[in-house]
Design an enzyme around this catalytic site. Structure first.
Site, PDB file in Angstrom:
ATOM      1  CE  LYS A 148     -17.936  -4.885   9.013  1.00  0.00           C
ATOM      2  NZ  LYS A 148     -19.147  -4.042   9.086  1.00  0.00           N
ATOM      3  N   GLY A 154       7.656  -2.593  -0.377  1.00  0.00           N
ATOM      4  CA  GLY A 154       7.266  -1.659  -1.428  1.00  0.00           C
ATOM      5  C   GLY A 154       7.818  -2.095  -2.766  1.00  0.00           C
ATOM      6  CD  GLU A 205       3.789  -8.434   5.768  1.00  0.00           C
ATOM      7  OE1 GLU A 205       3.960  -7.756   4.745  1.00  0.00           O
ATOM      8  OE2 GLU A 205       4.738  -8.847   6.481  1.00  0.00           O
ATOM      9  CB  CYS A 241      10.321  -6.781   1.920  1.00  0.00           C
ATOM     10  SG  CYS A 241      10.630  -7.285   0.209  1.00  0.00           S
ATOM     11  CE1 TYR A 242      12.531   0.504  -1.786  1.00  0.00           C
ATOM     12  CE2 TYR A 242      11.560   1.615   0.106  1.00  0.00           C
ATOM     13  CZ  TYR A 242      12.265   1.668  -1.087  1.00  0.00           C
ATOM     14  OH  TYR A 242      12.705   2.889  -1.576  1.00  0.00           O
ATOM     15  CG  HIS A 283       6.384  -9.871   2.801  1.00  0.00           C
ATOM     16  ND1 HIS A 283       6.108  -8.520   2.907  1.00  0.00           N
ATOM     17  CD2 HIS A 283       7.113 -10.026   1.670  1.00  0.00           C
ATOM     18  CE1 HIS A 283       6.627  -7.882   1.868  1.00  0.00           C
ATOM     19  NE2 HIS A 283       7.241  -8.773   1.102  1.00  0.00           N
ATOM     20  CG  ASP A 341     -19.752  -1.357  10.664  1.00  0.00           C
ATOM     21  OD1 ASP A 341     -19.165  -2.173  11.382  1.00  0.00           O
ATOM     22  OD2 ASP A 341     -19.657  -1.345   9.426  1.00  0.00           O
TER      23      ASP A 341
END
Length: 520
Positions: A376, A57, A174, A84-85, A172, A230
């Site tokens: 998706k 953040g 991710e 991180c944060y 990070h 979808d």
């Protein structure tokens, strides 16, 4: 949501990567949900999470009013991973210390693993490349924590309390710029949280089928079928759950691509054997859109018109089935639709999707949205598992409002026809070049401007087509596709020569963010 599902709760502290954390967790076959950090404890704990991830953040934990670590998280008795944060929260919320860094760190860094036996890093190389993005650092670890990793600029790059199964990492995992990041998350999910990895296409189908049956009972479901992946997967799931209680309605609103109405009817009525009602409401939609140029108003008008058509058809379907009413409307809403339309109360609305933010308040339906929590690529995995054709599953997304948000400015039949013709050439040439599957989405946009040109030694003052092609995995972020110049030149030449009224073609090289994929 099912109470038996193993779930990771991600608390969002405003990181630009929060959605990416969720994507990575789901790629590892573990279900997760994102909540604002200050969500009601009972709302989060209702999922019985097997672990928490605290996102990064933009704040500093020591600032007055900064987002904090909710007490229920540490009381839950389950693993915690702070990123991180999130790491700063663990340190600051316990008895550690966080201070401004002597040197802010944004970009690549090398972390040395100090404790290779830690379950978070076991089996990984002794040094790993990571992505840092922070202005504060931990300078004292909380009691019970020990050092797991360090870098030249960050003495406490990773810390852990193995007894409590609480961990914090300054970088990070991710993002793709941390190559070992997915393995770190795998160790957290499987070795520390004890996940079994049941979030698979088969599990999704089983769970969605049971949920639809529980919601619908013996009621009739009207499913809005656009022909895209979808709505197709939604229809297939509902059909699997309730069979002939499903009636698919395809509405030709005049905003479809070239030849699309005929293609949709052929695919779903003949090839898939579904009960399909085709309605031509072209004049109704175009009349309602006359003179409207604001994209948000377009979406609201289109969303309302769809619902009104569905309501009329539902009444006819119910009458034929000797029922009082068809109460349910199936929609192919997916997670990015919800996020961009501010489907979460803490989110900022980017744009209203006609099937989320554009629905009228007085509609009579209860929504059936089995894909609402899926990205998706997860939808596509489900579609393949249901036996849908690869051509259908990998078809490029098409917005619910159709060409209504690709004709910028006023919508007229003449402008729609120009766009249809140009878009068909663009897609035809992409397929011929073998590049259709190489990009995630490609389309043409008709701009609300005219430009001067020269044709046959004479002056022209005609309209402009913009071409768009992007690459993406999750549609939350996207890069523009660097397609061959000779392909773009060929498409431009064909459009200018074959589509009367166009004298200029441009190529959009904007990524998401800062742009969105669609122009409106």
């Amino acid at each position: 949501m099912s109470q038996q599902r193993e779930t990771i709760a991600i608390l969002d502290y405003g990181s630009q990567y929060t959605q990416l954390i969720a994507r990575r967790v789901r790629e590892l076959n573990v279900y997760c949900e994102i909540y604002p950090w200050n969500a009601a404890p009972e709302q989060v704990m209702a999922l019985s999470p097997v672990g928490f991830i605290l996102s990064g953040g933009p704040n500093s934990v020591y600032d007055p009013g900064a987002p904090s670590l909710p007490p229920y998280v540490t009381r839950a008795g389950v693993p915690i991973l702070g990123l991180c944060y999130g790491m700063h929260l663990l340190a600051h919320g316990l008895d550690g210390q966080v201070v401004p860094s002597g040197r802010r760190e944004y970009g690549p860094a090398t972390v040395t693993i100090v404790d290779p036996q830690s379950p978070l890093f076991a089996g990984l190389p002794s040094t790993i490349e990571v992505w840092m993005s922070h202005g504060d650092s931990v300078t004292r670890m909380p009691s019970g924590f020990h050092l797991l990793g360090e870098s030249d600029n960050t003495p406490y790059a990773a810390m852990g309390n193995d007894d409590r199964r609480w961990y914090g990492i300054q970088f990070h995992p991710e993002v793709q710029h941390t190559p070992q990041g997915i393995e770190i998350l795998r160790r957290y999910l499987y070795d520390i949280c004890g996940c079994a990895g049941t979030w698979t296409a088969g599990h999704l189908i089983e769970e969605a089928t049971a949920r639809i049956r529980g919601q619908v009972g013996d009621g009739i479901v009207v499913c809005g079928l656009s022909g895209g992946v979808d709505s197709a997967v939604t229809a297939a799931l509902i059909h699997r759950a309730v069979g002939d209680q499903l009636a698919c309605v395809f509405v030709n609103n005049g905003l479809m691509r070239l030849g699309e109405p005929e293609q949709v009817v052929d695919t779903f009525q003949r090839e898939m054997g579904m009960r399909l009602i085709a309605v031509d409401a072209t004049e109704e939609f175009l009349d309602a859109l006359q003179g409207i140029t604001d994209p948000e108003q377009k979406r609201r008008v289109i969303g309302e018109r769809f619902v009104r058509v569905f309501e009329r058809e539902a009444a006819e379907i119910a009458l034929r089935a000797s029922r009082d009413v068809a109460r349910f409307l199936g929609q192919g809403t997916i997670y990015p639709d919800v996020i961009e339309s501010a489907g979460r109360p803490d989110a900022q609305r980017i744009k209203s999707h006609h099937n989320v933010g554009g629905l009228p308040d007085d509609m009579d339906f209860q929504l059936v949205e089995p894909l609402r929590d899926l990205f998706k690529d997860e939808v596509r995995r489900v579609g393949l598992a249901l036996g849908l054709s690869k051509d259908l599953v990998w078809r490029h997304p098409f917005p619910g409002p159709g060409l209504g948000v690709r004709v910028l400015g006023a919508i007229t039949w003449e402008r729609l026809e120009l766009l249809r013709a140009a878009d068909a050439i663009w897609i035809e040439e992409l397929r011929a070049a073998g590049l259709y599957r190489e990009v995630a989405q490609a389309f043409a946009v008709l701009l609300p401007v005219r430009t001067v040109g020269v044709m046959g030694d004479g002056r022209t003052y005609q309209q402009v087509i913009a071409l768009r092609a992007v690459t993406t995995d999750d549609f939350m972020t996207a890069d523009w596709a660097p397609l061959p110049a000779e392909l773009l030149a060929r498409v431009s030449s064909r459009i200018v020569n074959e589509v009367q009224g166009i004298n200029r073609v441009v190529y959009d090289i904007s990524s998401k963010p800062p742009a969105t994929i669609e122009w409106e």
